[in-house]
Design a protein around this motif. Structure first.
Motif, mmCIF file in Angstrom:
data_model
loop_
_atom_site.group_PDB
_atom_site.id
_atom_site.type_symbol
_atom_site.label_atom_id
_atom_site.label_comp_id
_atom_site.label_asym_id
_atom_site.label_seq_id
_atom_site.Cartn_x
_atom_site.Cartn_y
_atom_site.Cartn_z
ATOM 1 N N PRO A 73 0.800 -1.231 0.000
ATOM 2 C CA PRO A 73 0.000 0.000 0.000
ATOM 3 C C PRO A 73 0.836 1.287 0.000
ATOM 4 N N GLN A 74 1.913 1.290 0.785
ATOM 5 C CA GLN A 74 2.745 2.508 0.851
ATOM 6 C C GLN A 74 3.389 2.794 -0.507
ATOM 7 N N ASP A 75 3.739 1.737 -1.220
ATOM 8 C CA ASP A 75 4.368 1.923 -2.533
ATOM 9 C C ASP A 75 3.346 2.364 -3.581
ATOM 10 N N LEU A 76 2.138 1.818 -3.469
ATOM 11 C CA LEU A 76 1.069 2.276 -4.373
ATOM 12 C C LEU A 76 0.807 3.766 -4.144
ATOM 13 N N LEU A 77 0.726 4.180 -2.879
ATOM 14 C CA LEU A 77 0.504 5.606 -2.591
ATOM 15 C C LEU A 77 1.659 6.447 -3.133
ATOM 16 N N ARG A 78 2.877 5.955 -2.984
ATOM 17 C CA ARG A 78 4.049 6.712 -3.472
ATOM 18 C C ARG A 78 3.939 6.926 -4.993
ATOM 19 N N VAL A 79 3.550 5.884 -5.714
ATOM 20 C CA VAL A 79 3.358 6.021 -7.169
ATOM 21 C C VAL A 79 2.288 7.083 -7.445
ATOM 22 N N MET A 80 1.210 7.051 -6.678
ATOM 23 C CA MET A 80 0.123 8.024 -6.880
ATOM 24 C C MET A 80 0.612 9.452 -6.614
ATOM 25 N N LEU A 81 1.379 9.638 -5.535
ATOM 26 C CA LEU A 81 1.874 10.985 -5.211
ATOM 27 C C LEU A 81 2.872 11.456 -6.270
ATOM 28 N N ASP A 82 3.674 10.524 -6.797
ATOM 29 C CA ASP A 82 4.619 10.887 -7.868
ATOM 30 C C ASP A 82 3.865 11.322 -9.128
ATOM 31 N N ILE A 83 2.773 10.623 -9.443
ATOM 32 C CA ILE A 83 1.976 11.009 -10.613
ATOM 33 C C ILE A 83 1.396 12.413 -10.398
ATOM 34 N N GLU A 84 0.902 12.697 -9.190
ATOM 35 C CA GLU A 84 0.395 14.053 -8.901
ATOM 36 C C GLU A 84 1.478 15.099 -9.163
ATOM 37 N N LEU A 85 2.688 14.805 -8.693
ATOM 38 C CA LEU A 85 3.784 15.770 -8.869
ATOM 39 C C LEU A 85 4.150 15.925 -10.336
ATOM 40 N N GLY A 96 -7.764 22.886 -1.669
ATOM 41 C CA GLY A 96 -7.822 23.897 -2.726
ATOM 42 C C GLY A 96 -7.732 23.280 -4.114
ATOM 43 N N PRO A 97 -7.659 24.145 -5.184
ATOM 44 C CA PRO A 97 -7.676 23.669 -6.559
ATOM 45 C C PRO A 97 -6.464 22.804 -6.919
ATOM 46 N N ARG A 98 -6.678 21.850 -7.818
ATOM 47 C CA ARG A 98 -5.578 20.990 -8.217
ATOM 48 C C ARG A 98 -5.795 20.397 -9.607
ATOM 49 N N VAL A 99 -4.658 20.241 -10.330
ATOM 50 C CA VAL A 99 -4.693 19.600 -11.654
ATOM 51 C C VAL A 99 -5.167 18.161 -11.489
ATOM 52 N N ILE A 100 -4.650 17.498 -10.472
ATOM 53 C CA ILE A 100 -5.085 16.118 -10.216
ATOM 54 C C ILE A 100 -4.891 15.796 -8.729
ATOM 55 N N ASP A 101 -5.845 15.086 -8.172
ATOM 56 C CA ASP A 101 -5.770 14.632 -6.779
ATOM 57 C C ASP A 101 -6.086 13.142 -6.781
ATOM 58 N N LEU A 102 -5.204 12.362 -6.208
ATOM 59 C CA LEU A 102 -5.404 10.910 -6.148
ATOM 60 C C LEU A 102 -5.415 10.473 -4.693
ATOM 61 N N ASP A 103 -6.505 9.898 -4.247
ATOM 62 C CA ASP A 103 -6.592 9.403 -2.868
ATOM 63 C C ASP A 103 -6.772 7.890 -2.893
#
Ligand SMILES: Nc1ncnc2c1ncn2[C@@H]1O[C@H](COP(=O)(O)OP(=O)(O)OP(=O)(O)O)[C@@H](O)[C@H]1O
Ligand SMILES: Nc1nc2c(c(=O)[nH]1)N=C(CO)CN2
Length: 179
Positions: A73-85, A96-103
């Protein structure tokens, strides 16, 4: 990264309210699916929603995806946060506003409670913009999550303005490659 031997089913909420929102959802799904440890298995409809929390911002497009992942799970979240960045998300205003938010909403077989990752997502039962898309894709044989989603939907019914957005399809043949 800690690869698990078996795939686990997980549910991800996607939101976008800056730029080409539809394209951002497509791009985020393509990037998730392009990862060797993640397979996008099902997508909800897309909904246009009024902003909740911090309300002085554009309307969101929200959707949910079911993925199968061999990642911890921690690695899946890391991939998601990297995609956001990668996609240019800047963290400034909370909610607030965002191009993309992944939860990461829920991952079969995992419960945890740390600031970096809490599962199930602590606020998923409070948000119709999460629950309505999630209800599209949670199978009834996942009794626990199915019951949770439908109980929460019952208590929140009508509290947020949400409209189905019809112009979306995934996989999108016309989209550029995620790599
Ligand atoms: N289940 C989870 N899914 C996503 N992020 C989580 C989760 N649990 C904890 N976090 C942590 O929350 C941090 C902030 O996430 P984010 O900026 O997306 O919050 P937000 O979307 O503004 O608000 P909310 O958390 O209410 O959706 C992330 O850096 C992440 O480490
Ligand atoms: N309608 C809607 N409102 C939001 C959203 C979102 O995705 N949709 N995300 C937020 C940040 O967590 C705050 N408010």
């Amino acid at each position: 990264m800690n690869e698990m031997k078996q795939e686990a089913v997980a549910y991800i909420a996607l939101g976008a309210n800056l730029g080409d929102r539809e394209r951002s959802l497509q791009e985020a799904l393509a990037k998730l699916d392009a990862h060797p440890g993640i397979r996008v298995a099902a997508c909800s409809d897309v909904y246009e929603t009024e902003p909740v929390g911090y309300t002085d911002q554009p309307q969101f497009l929200n959707m949910a995806a079911q993925v199968a992942s061999t990642l911890a799970p921690q690695d899946l979240l890391r991939v998601m946060l990297d995609i956001e960045l990668e996609m240019g998300r800047v963290r400034d205003v909370r909610w607030g506003p965002r191009v993309i938010d992944l939860d990461l909403l829920y991952m079969e077989g995992f419960e945890m409670d740390s600031p970096e990752l809490t599962l199930p997502h602590p606020r998923m039962g409070e948000r119709l913009f999460v629950l309505i898309p999630l209800a599209d894709i949670v199978p009834s044989d996942n009794r626990r999550l199915h019951a949770f989603v439908h109980r929460a939907l019952g208590t929140l019914d009508g509290k947020e303005d949400i409209r189905k957005w019809t112009r979306f399809s995934w996989p999108d043949e016309s989209a550029p490659s995620a790599n």
